[in-house]
Design a protein around this motif. Structure first.
Motif, short mmCIF file in Angstrom:
data_model
loop_
_atom_site.label_atom_id
_atom_site.label_comp_id
_atom_site.label_asym_id
_atom_site.label_seq_id
_atom_site.Cartn_x
_atom_site.Cartn_y
_atom_site.Cartn_z
N LEU A 1 0.84 -1.21 0.00
CA LEU A 1 0.00 0.00 0.00
C LEU A 1 0.87 1.26 0.00
O LEU A 1 0.63 2.21 -0.74
CB LEU A 1 -0.90 0.04 1.24
N ALA A 2 1.87 1.24 0.85
CA ALA A 2 2.77 2.38 0.99
C ALA A 2 3.52 2.66 -0.31
O ALA A 2 3.61 3.81 -0.76
CB ALA A 2 3.76 2.14 2.13
N GLU A 3 4.04 1.62 -0.90
CA GLU A 3 4.82 1.78 -2.13
C GLU A 3 3.94 2.30 -3.27
O GLU A 3 4.36 3.14 -4.06
CB GLU A 3 5.48 0.45 -2.50
N ALA A 4 2.69 1.82 -3.33
CA ALA A 4 1.77 2.26 -4.38
C ALA A 4 1.47 3.76 -4.29
O ALA A 4 1.28 4.42 -5.30
CB ALA A 4 0.47 1.46 -4.31
N GLU A 5 1.45 4.30 -3.08
CA GLU A 5 1.16 5.73 -2.89
C GLU A 5 2.41 6.57 -2.74
O GLU A 5 2.34 7.79 -2.71
CB GLU A 5 0.27 5.94 -1.66
N GLY A 6 3.56 5.94 -2.58
CA GLY A 6 4.79 6.70 -2.36
C GLY A 6 4.78 7.39 -1.00
O GLY A 6 5.35 8.46 -0.83
N HIS A 7 4.12 6.76 -0.05
CA HIS A 7 4.00 7.32 1.31
C HIS A 7 4.26 6.17 2.28
O HIS A 7 3.56 5.17 2.26
CB HIS A 7 2.60 7.90 1.51
N HIS A 8 5.31 6.30 3.08
CA HIS A 8 5.85 5.15 3.80
C HIS A 8 5.80 5.33 5.31
O HIS A 8 6.25 6.35 5.83
CB HIS A 8 7.28 4.90 3.34
N PRO A 9 5.29 4.30 6.02
CA PRO A 9 5.18 4.35 7.48
C PRO A 9 6.39 3.72 8.16
O PRO A 9 7.26 3.16 7.51
CB PRO A 9 3.95 3.47 7.74
N ALA A 10 6.36 3.80 9.47
CA ALA A 10 7.26 2.98 10.29
C ALA A 10 6.45 1.74 10.64
O ALA A 10 5.28 1.84 11.03
CB ALA A 10 7.67 3.72 11.55
N ILE A 11 7.04 0.57 10.47
CA ILE A 11 6.35 -0.68 10.76
C ILE A 11 7.26 -1.52 11.66
O ILE A 11 8.41 -1.79 11.32
CB ILE A 11 6.06 -1.48 9.47
N LEU A 12 6.71 -1.93 12.79
CA LEU A 12 7.44 -2.82 13.70
C LEU A 12 6.74 -4.17 13.68
O LEU A 12 5.58 -4.29 14.10
CB LEU A 12 7.46 -2.25 15.12
N LEU A 13 7.43 -5.18 13.17
CA LEU A 13 6.92 -6.54 13.08
C LEU A 13 7.43 -7.35 14.26
O LEU A 13 8.65 -7.41 14.48
CB LEU A 13 7.37 -7.16 11.75
N GLU A 14 6.51 -7.94 15.01
CA GLU A 14 6.86 -8.79 16.14
C GLU A 14 6.01 -10.05 16.07
O GLU A 14 5.07 -10.13 15.28
CB GLU A 14 6.57 -8.07 17.46
N TRP A 15 6.32 -11.04 16.92
CA TRP A 15 5.50 -12.24 16.95
C TRP A 15 4.10 -11.85 17.41
O TRP A 15 3.90 -11.31 18.49
CB TRP A 15 6.09 -13.27 17.91
N GLY A 16 3.12 -12.08 16.54
CA GLY A 16 1.72 -11.86 16.88
C GLY A 16 1.24 -10.42 16.85
O GLY A 16 0.09 -10.16 17.20
N LYS A 17 2.08 -9.50 16.45
CA LYS A 17 1.59 -8.11 16.36
C LYS A 17 2.45 -7.28 15.42
O LYS A 17 3.63 -7.57 15.19
CB LYS A 17 1.47 -7.45 17.72
N VAL A 18 1.80 -6.24 14.89
CA VAL A 18 2.47 -5.27 14.02
C VAL A 18 2.05 -3.89 14.49
O VAL A 18 0.85 -3.61 14.62
CB VAL A 18 2.06 -5.46 12.54
N THR A 19 3.03 -3.03 14.73
CA THR A 19 2.75 -1.64 15.07
C THR A 19 3.04 -0.80 13.84
O THR A 19 4.12 -0.91 13.25
CB THR A 19 3.63 -1.17 16.25
N VAL A 20 2.06 0.01 13.45
CA VAL A 20 2.20 0.87 12.27
C VAL A 20 2.08 2.31 12.73
O VAL A 20 1.18 2.66 13.49
CB VAL A 20 1.11 0.55 11.21
N ARG A 21 3.01 3.15 12.24
CA ARG A 21 2.96 4.59 12.51
C ARG A 21 3.02 5.34 11.19
O ARG A 21 3.92 5.12 10.38
CB ARG A 21 4.13 5.03 13.41
N TRP A 22 2.05 6.22 10.99
CA TRP A 22 2.01 7.08 9.80
C TRP A 22 2.23 8.52 10.21
O TRP A 22 1.65 9.00 11.18
CB TRP A 22 0.63 7.00 9.12
N TRP A 23 3.06 9.22 9.46
CA TRP A 23 3.24 10.67 9.55
C TRP A 23 3.94 11.09 8.28
O TRP A 23 4.44 10.27 7.52
CB TRP A 23 3.99 11.08 10.81
N THR A 24 3.93 12.37 8.04
CA THR A 24 4.54 12.88 6.81
C THR A 24 5.92 13.42 7.15
O THR A 24 6.05 14.44 7.83
CB THR A 24 3.63 13.95 6.16
N HIS A 25 6.91 12.71 6.70
CA HIS A 25 8.31 13.03 7.01
C HIS A 25 8.68 14.44 6.57
O HIS A 25 9.36 15.16 7.30
CB HIS A 25 9.24 12.01 6.34
#
Length: 113
Positions: A67-91
């Protein structure tokens, strides 16, 4: 689903204004499970998504990346066992833009599917 999911991100310049407080409050109603956080002096949208295992979390991470690559807008993504934390902001502007709310809504839609 939020009306934001059908909208496209607009090109953002370094001098673009951050989202106004009143509009932010209104848009947060469309993505109620997201919270605003401040990291390194920048306001961001954040949400933690839960999964049954690492493989499901990784598959979701890949969806968000696409999704991010398609829009050219990229989040911070933290991948862990059983969960994903996503943060969006405009750099470029060091804070929140309407694009971030659009992408948060799309992230929710990806999780729902």
């Amino acid at each position: 689903m939020s009306s934001l999911t059908g909208q496209s991100c607009e090109a953002c310049r370094a001098d673009a204004p951050k989202i106004a407080e009143q509009e932010k409050i209104s848009l947060l109603r469309e993505i109620p499970d997201w919270q605003t956080v401040e990291l390194d002096g920048e306001e961001q949208l954040q949400k933690v998504f839960k999964f049954r295992n690492f493989a499901e979390a990784q598959a979701f991470t890949n969806k968000v990346g696409e999704l991010a690559e398609a829009e050219g807008h990229h989040p911070a993504i933290l991948l862990e066992w059983g969960k994903v934390t996503v943060r969006w902001w405009t750099h470029k502007i060091g804070g929140l833009h309407k694009n971030d709310f659009i992408m948060a809504a799309r992230t929710d839609a990806a999780y729902a599917n």
